[in-house]
Design an enzyme around this catalytic site. Structure first.
Site, mmCIF file in Angstrom:
data_model
loop_
_atom_site.group_PDB
_atom_site.id
_atom_site.type_symbol
_atom_site.label_atom_id
_atom_site.label_comp_id
_atom_site.label_asym_id
_atom_site.label_seq_id
_atom_site.Cartn_x
_atom_site.Cartn_y
_atom_site.Cartn_z
ATOM 1 C CB CYS A 114 0.315 32.364 -11.864
ATOM 2 S SG CYS A 114 1.468 33.623 -11.317
ATOM 3 C CG HIS A 272 0.322 29.778 -8.951
ATOM 4 N ND1 HIS A 272 1.656 29.659 -9.280
ATOM 5 C CD2 HIS A 272 0.112 31.088 -8.689
ATOM 6 C CE1 HIS A 272 2.205 30.857 -9.233
ATOM 7 N NE2 HIS A 272 1.297 31.749 -8.869
ATOM 8 C CG ASN A 302 4.358 33.408 -7.581
ATOM 9 O OD1 ASN A 302 4.544 32.700 -8.570
ATOM 10 N ND2 ASN A 302 3.305 34.196 -7.449
HETATM 11 C C1 COA Z 1 1.900 41.412 -1.699
HETATM 12 C C2 COA Z 1 1.280 41.058 -0.360
HETATM 13 C C3 COA Z 1 2.129 40.003 0.330
HETATM 14 C C4 COA Z 1 1.260 42.297 0.479
HETATM 15 O O1 COA Z 1 0.661 42.000 1.712
HETATM 16 P P1 COA Z 1 -0.491 42.912 2.294
HETATM 17 O O2 COA Z 1 -0.824 42.366 3.593
HETATM 18 O O3 COA Z 1 -1.565 42.996 1.247
HETATM 19 O O4 COA Z 1 0.254 44.275 2.470
HETATM 20 P P2 COA Z 1 -0.078 45.685 1.798
HETATM 21 O O5 COA Z 1 0.225 45.636 0.321
HETATM 22 O O6 COA Z 1 -1.448 46.100 2.218
HETATM 23 O O7 COA Z 1 1.003 46.548 2.493
HETATM 24 C C5 COA Z 1 0.984 46.761 3.901
HETATM 25 C C6 COA Z 1 2.213 47.538 4.271
HETATM 26 O O8 COA Z 1 3.372 46.686 4.140
HETATM 27 C C7 COA Z 1 4.353 47.357 3.353
HETATM 28 N N1 COA Z 1 5.136 46.359 2.625
HETATM 29 C C8 COA Z 1 4.949 45.870 1.388
HETATM 30 N N2 COA Z 1 5.910 44.982 1.110
HETATM 31 C C9 COA Z 1 6.705 44.908 2.174
HETATM 32 C C10 COA Z 1 7.866 44.171 2.484
HETATM 33 N N3 COA Z 1 8.412 43.300 1.631
HETATM 34 N N4 COA Z 1 8.424 44.337 3.702
HETATM 35 C C11 COA Z 1 7.910 45.189 4.591
HETATM 36 N N5 COA Z 1 6.812 45.924 4.360
HETATM 37 C C12 COA Z 1 6.227 45.789 3.166
HETATM 38 C C13 COA Z 1 3.570 48.271 2.455
HETATM 39 O O9 COA Z 1 4.392 49.310 1.991
HETATM 40 C C14 COA Z 1 2.482 48.737 3.372
HETATM 41 O O10 COA Z 1 2.998 49.751 4.178
HETATM 42 P P3 COA Z 1 2.072 51.016 4.586
HETATM 43 O O11 COA Z 1 0.948 50.434 5.387
HETATM 44 O O12 COA Z 1 3.017 51.870 5.377
HETATM 45 O O13 COA Z 1 1.622 51.613 3.299
HETATM 46 C C15 COA Z 1 -0.162 40.552 -0.530
HETATM 47 O O14 COA Z 1 -0.986 41.602 -0.987
HETATM 48 C C16 COA Z 1 -0.268 39.407 -1.454
HETATM 49 O O15 COA Z 1 0.286 38.367 -1.210
HETATM 50 N N6 COA Z 1 -1.051 39.559 -2.529
HETATM 51 C C17 COA Z 1 -1.222 38.509 -3.485
HETATM 52 C C18 COA Z 1 -0.005 38.455 -4.300
HETATM 53 C C19 COA Z 1 0.049 37.255 -5.153
HETATM 54 O O16 COA Z 1 -0.371 36.204 -4.795
HETATM 55 N N7 COA Z 1 0.596 37.463 -6.336
HETATM 56 C C20 COA Z 1 0.800 36.453 -7.251
HETATM 57 C C21 COA Z 1 -0.457 36.089 -7.910
HETATM 58 S S1 COA Z 1 -0.086 34.896 -9.002
#
Ligand code: COA
Length: 345
Positions: A114, A272, A302
């Site tokens: 990224c 980004h 993304n």
């Molecule tokens: C990936 C992201 C959206 C997940 O959101 P979050 O609020 O952190 O959610 P978590 O990973 O804690 O997961 C919470 C729950 O949602 C669930 N979940 C994950 N993806 C899901 C989806 N697409 N749909 C529904 N539920 C989902 C998980 O399984 C988890 O369930 P559980 O509580 O039963 O275990 C978030 O962590 C994020 O945006 N991180 C940064 C990612 C990023 O920017 N990456 C690129 C960097 S360049």
């Protein structure tokens, strides 16, 4: 010493729109969950019959060249940021060179995820400052969709990533700076500074493991290719989020401090497009206005190294970037790597 200006921007995204609604029919997710956690409403995924990383980059390049009133023959060097090259090797730079009908000019691939576009921009800037080249093509292009685990197991990444390409033409311009750093930045057009960082301790927090060369010979052979998980994008979303919000702000402030500027000087921050919540967090923490931050993640997801040049190209086309504006680019991603650039347009 010459300075670099961006004289043309272009972008291309595949035609196929993948909505949250569609994803919710194949994996256990909902439109509400995706919009609330990421801000993404839809993304573009390639049809392999139509698009490659190199041909998307060529389409973005032609738009940038047209806007800059230049032709392919003006390009002296290609720097291509991608972590999803069409081949494991050679890189996408040479494939783009071929697509553009160019011969002999150098082509360099950058694999900084990224942050890749800002790394590539910084490298191009150094080559222009030394006087080696006058026109450099800087590309960010990615096909993430084919590496995603599009099952409920991979839902935390399948909903986030998209495909596309963006291009910027950097051109040497004379230094019109004043005496002090502060004076100089108020006069000078072009890239004022770039700031690059990495921390390999977190390499496995966001990565695709295979085809990794450090595997024993027996594990790199064909039967292992059916081992789906290690060829898929894996991300520890929570940890990525926590580091991203800190490093984005650090590297933006680093760029402002290096140029004796404050957040009030920023006309437009083009972060980004990792996650809308990350952009909003930065905006709130830095007390920026809505008009100071550009987001298009809603439409494209993304797109890794392509996200900043696609966003820049759209922002410019929408009239959000004008002469003398101060544009700040900032990125964070796999590696971890993070980077910023401050540009007087
Ligand atoms: C990936 C992201 C959206 C997940 O959101 P979050 O609020 O952190 O959610 P978590 O990973 O804690 O997961 C919470 C729950 O949602 C669930 N979940 C994950 N993806 C899901 C989806 N697409 N749909 C529904 N539920 C989902 C998980 O399984 C988890 O369930 P559980 O509580 O039963 O275990 C978030 O962590 C994020 O945006 N991180 C940064 C990612 C990023 O920017 N990456 C690129 C960097 S360049």
């Amino acid at each position: 010493m010459p300075y670099s200006r961006i004289v043309g921007l272009g972008h291309y995204v595949p035609e196929t729109v993948i909505t949250n609604q569609y994803l919710s029919t194949i994996i256990d997710t909902t439109n509400d969950w995706i919009v609330e956690r990421t801000g993404i409403e839809e993304r573009r995924w390639i049809n392999p019959a139509d698009d490659t990383v190199a041909n998307m980059a060529a389409k973005a390049t032609r738009m940038a060249l047209k806007r800059a009133n230049l032709t392919e023959k003006d390009i002296e060097f290609i720097i291509f940021a991608t972590i999803t090259p069409d081949y494991f090797f050679p890189g996408s730079g040479v494939l783009l060179q071929r697509e553009l009908g160019l011969e002999d000019i150098p082509a360099l691939d950058i694999r900084n995820a990224c942050s890749g576009f800002i790394y590539a921009l910084s490298i191009a800037d150094q080559f222009i400052k030394t006087g080696m080249y006058k026109n450099i093509l800087v590309i960010g292009g990615e096909i993430q969709s084919t590496a995603l685990d599009i099952t409920t197991r991979g839902r935390n990444t399948a909903v986030i990533f998209g495909d596309g390409a963006g291009a910027a033409i950097l051109q040497a311009c004379p230094d019109e700076g004043g005496a002090s750093i502060k004076d100089r930045t108020s006069f000078r057009k072009g890239i004022l500074s770039t700031h690059l960082h990495s921390d390999g301790r977190y390499a496995e927090e966001l990565y695709v493991k295979d085809p990794g060369s450090s595997r024993p010979h027996s594990e790199r052979q064909s039967e292992q290719i059916t081992d789906t998980t290690t060829y898929k994008l894996v991300m520890n979303g929570n940890n990525v989020f926590k580091h991203a919000v800190v490093k984005f702000m650090d590297v933006i402030n680093e760029a402002l401090d290096a140029n004796g500027m404050t957040k009030n000087d920023i006309t437009l921050l083009v972060p980004h497009q990792a996650n809308l919540r990350i952009s909003q967090y930065i905006k709130d923490k830095m007390q920026l206005n809505d008009s100071q931050v550009y987001n298009n993640i809603m439409r494209y997801g993304n797109t890794t190294a392509a996200s900043i040049p696609i966003a820049l190209s759209e922002a410019w086309a929408e009239g959000r970037i004008k002469e003398n504006d101060l544009i700040c680019l900032a990125a964070f991603g796999s590696g971890f790597t993070w980077a910023s650039a401050l540009i007087r347009w």
